[in-house]
Write an enzyme that holds these catalytic residues in place. Structure first.
Site, PDB file in Angstrom:
ATOM      1  NE  ARG A   1     -12.350  16.609   6.427  1.00  0.00           N
ATOM      2  CZ  ARG A   1     -11.656  15.478   6.419  1.00  0.00           C
ATOM      3  NH1 ARG A   1     -10.342  15.507   6.534  1.00  0.00           N
ATOM      4  NH2 ARG A   1     -12.260  14.322   6.304  1.00  0.00           N
TER       5      ARG A   1
ATOM      6  NE  ARG B   1      -8.992   4.791   5.677  1.00  0.00           N
ATOM      7  CZ  ARG B   1      -8.912   5.985   5.102  1.00  0.00           C
ATOM      8  NH1 ARG B   1      -8.085   6.174   4.091  1.00  0.00           N
ATOM      9  NH2 ARG B   1      -9.640   6.975   5.530  1.00  0.00           N
TER      10      ARG B   1
ATOM     11  NE  ARG C   1     -14.342  13.363   3.124  1.00  0.00           N
ATOM     12  CZ  ARG C   1     -13.259  12.686   3.480  1.00  0.00           C
ATOM     13  NH1 ARG C   1     -12.070  13.246   3.342  1.00  0.00           N
ATOM     14  NH2 ARG C   1     -13.344  11.477   3.967  1.00  0.00           N
TER      15      ARG C   1
ATOM     16  NE  ARG D   1     -14.447   9.105   7.412  1.00  0.00           N
ATOM     17  CZ  ARG D   1     -14.202  10.417   7.351  1.00  0.00           C
ATOM     18  NH1 ARG D   1     -15.103  11.281   7.756  1.00  0.00           N
ATOM     19  NH2 ARG D   1     -13.064  10.847   6.904  1.00  0.00           N
TER      20      ARG D   1
ATOM     21  CE  LYS E   1      -4.519   9.926   6.958  1.00  0.00           C
ATOM     22  NZ  LYS E   1      -5.679  10.193   7.820  1.00  0.00           N
TER      23      LYS E   1
HETATM   24  P1  AMP Z   1     -10.287   9.635   3.371  1.00  0.00           P
HETATM   25  O1  AMP Z   1     -10.447  10.748   2.401  1.00  0.00           O
HETATM   26  O2  AMP Z   1      -8.880   9.141   3.477  1.00  0.00           O
HETATM   27  O3  AMP Z   1     -10.893   9.927   4.725  1.00  0.00           O
HETATM   28  O4  AMP Z   1     -11.128   8.400   2.781  1.00  0.00           O
HETATM   29  C1  AMP Z   1     -12.515   8.481   2.563  1.00  0.00           C
HETATM   30  C2  AMP Z   1     -13.114   7.106   2.380  1.00  0.00           C
HETATM   31  O5  AMP Z   1     -12.542   6.454   1.230  1.00  0.00           O
HETATM   32  C3  AMP Z   1     -12.879   6.145   3.522  1.00  0.00           C
HETATM   33  O6  AMP Z   1     -13.803   6.317   4.595  1.00  0.00           O
HETATM   34  C4  AMP Z   1     -13.060   4.796   2.818  1.00  0.00           C
HETATM   35  O7  AMP Z   1     -14.414   4.534   2.552  1.00  0.00           O
HETATM   36  C5  AMP Z   1     -12.391   5.060   1.470  1.00  0.00           C
HETATM   37  N1  AMP Z   1     -10.953   4.763   1.521  1.00  0.00           N
HETATM   38  C6  AMP Z   1      -9.906   5.651   1.384  1.00  0.00           C
HETATM   39  N2  AMP Z   1      -8.733   5.018   1.479  1.00  0.00           N
HETATM   40  C7  AMP Z   1      -9.009   3.713   1.680  1.00  0.00           C
HETATM   41  C8  AMP Z   1      -8.215   2.558   1.884  1.00  0.00           C
HETATM   42  N3  AMP Z   1      -6.874   2.612   1.898  1.00  0.00           N
HETATM   43  N4  AMP Z   1      -8.848   1.371   2.058  1.00  0.00           N
HETATM   44  C9  AMP Z   1     -10.183   1.273   2.049  1.00  0.00           C
HETATM   45  N5  AMP Z   1     -10.999   2.332   1.895  1.00  0.00           N
HETATM   46  C10 AMP Z   1     -10.429   3.537   1.696  1.00  0.00           C
END
Ligand code: AMP
Length: 217
Positions: free
Chosen positions: A131, A92, A164, A175, A17
């Site tokens: 990644r 989410r 990360r 996750r 994404k």
């Molecule tokens: P991402 O970069 O989208 O994989 O997000 C990394 C982390 O940020 C996730 O594992 C959550 O801990 C937090 N996070 C990102 N977006 C959300 C969301 N919409 N709701 C809750 N936690 C989020």
């Protein structure tokens, strides 16, 4: 040109994404709203929000709905969103989607499309654990599928790449488990609202990007 410009990108971690959002937003002058990027930056800067979000992000859990929804609600009111936006990693959960709808109605914003990035778990794990990201421009690389020209260095900025912490195998698996329980129900949710378009996210980006453009005309 694309007609659909107010967008949500939905899909599991590692589905690509962020990568396609970066390309699309640059090309079509849309605002890229990645809740993960915003949270990581808040954590790095030690803000109040960052302090509250830190333990969730580190463990791969979800930050509470009200915190993230507030953050997105404010971001959507910024000027650069008037030309269109991609919400990447938000909503989410179903409550986040309900809250998003309320915020949008309040501000007279209409959601044009929800793009679902479909991919199987094996590919997602492979992508997540290989990644690497640029500390400066956030560009994604993958040590197997799309490595940088010089090992560990960003092609664009010449800056060191990093993994990360939540892309470790254990946390990546957590996750994905959380995605299946909390986020996957958004697929039928948006299908019912006639907003969903699905793209095959198992392909390389030079194949998936044209597919994405097709569903946005
Ligand atoms: P991402 O970069 O989208 O994989 O997000 C990394 C982390 O940020 C996730 O594992 C959550 O801990 C937090 N996070 C990102 N977006 C959300 C969301 N919409 N709701 C809750 N936690 C989020």
């Amino acid at each position: 040109m694309i007609k659909k410009r107010n967008l949500v990108f939905l899909g599991a971690p590692g589905a690509g994404k962020g990568t396609l959002a970066q390309i699309l937003c640059q090309e079509m002058k849309l605002a890229h709203i990645s809740t993960g990027d915003i949270l990581r930056s808040e954590i790095k800067n030690g803000t109040e929000l960052g302090k509250k979000a830190n333990s969730y992000v580190t463990s791969g859990g979800l930050v509470p709905d009200d915190l993230v929804t507030d953050m997105v609600g404010k971001r959507l009111q910024e000027k650069d969103c008037q030309n269109g936006f991609v919400l990447d990693g938000f909503p989410r959960t179903i409550p986040q989607a309900d809250l998003l709808e309320k915020v949008m109605v309040k501000h007279g914003i209409k959601l044009d499309k929800v793009v679902y990035f479909e991919a199987t778990e094996g590919i997602l794990i492979k992508r997540l654990t290989a990644r690497l990201l640029c500390r400066k421009c956030n560009t994604n690389y993958n040590t197997v599928f799309s490595p940088p020209k010089a090992k560990g260095i960003c092609d664009k900025c010449g800056v060191e790449l990093y993994q990360r912490p939540d892309d470790s195998l254990e946390t990546a698996k957590d996750r994905l488990r959380i995605y299946n329980v909390q986020t996957a129900p958004l697929v039928p949710y948006y299908k019912n609202k006639m907003l969903l378009a699905t793209i095959n996210a198992e392909q390389a980006k030079d194949k998936s990007y044209p597919e994405l453009l097709k569903v946005l005309v």
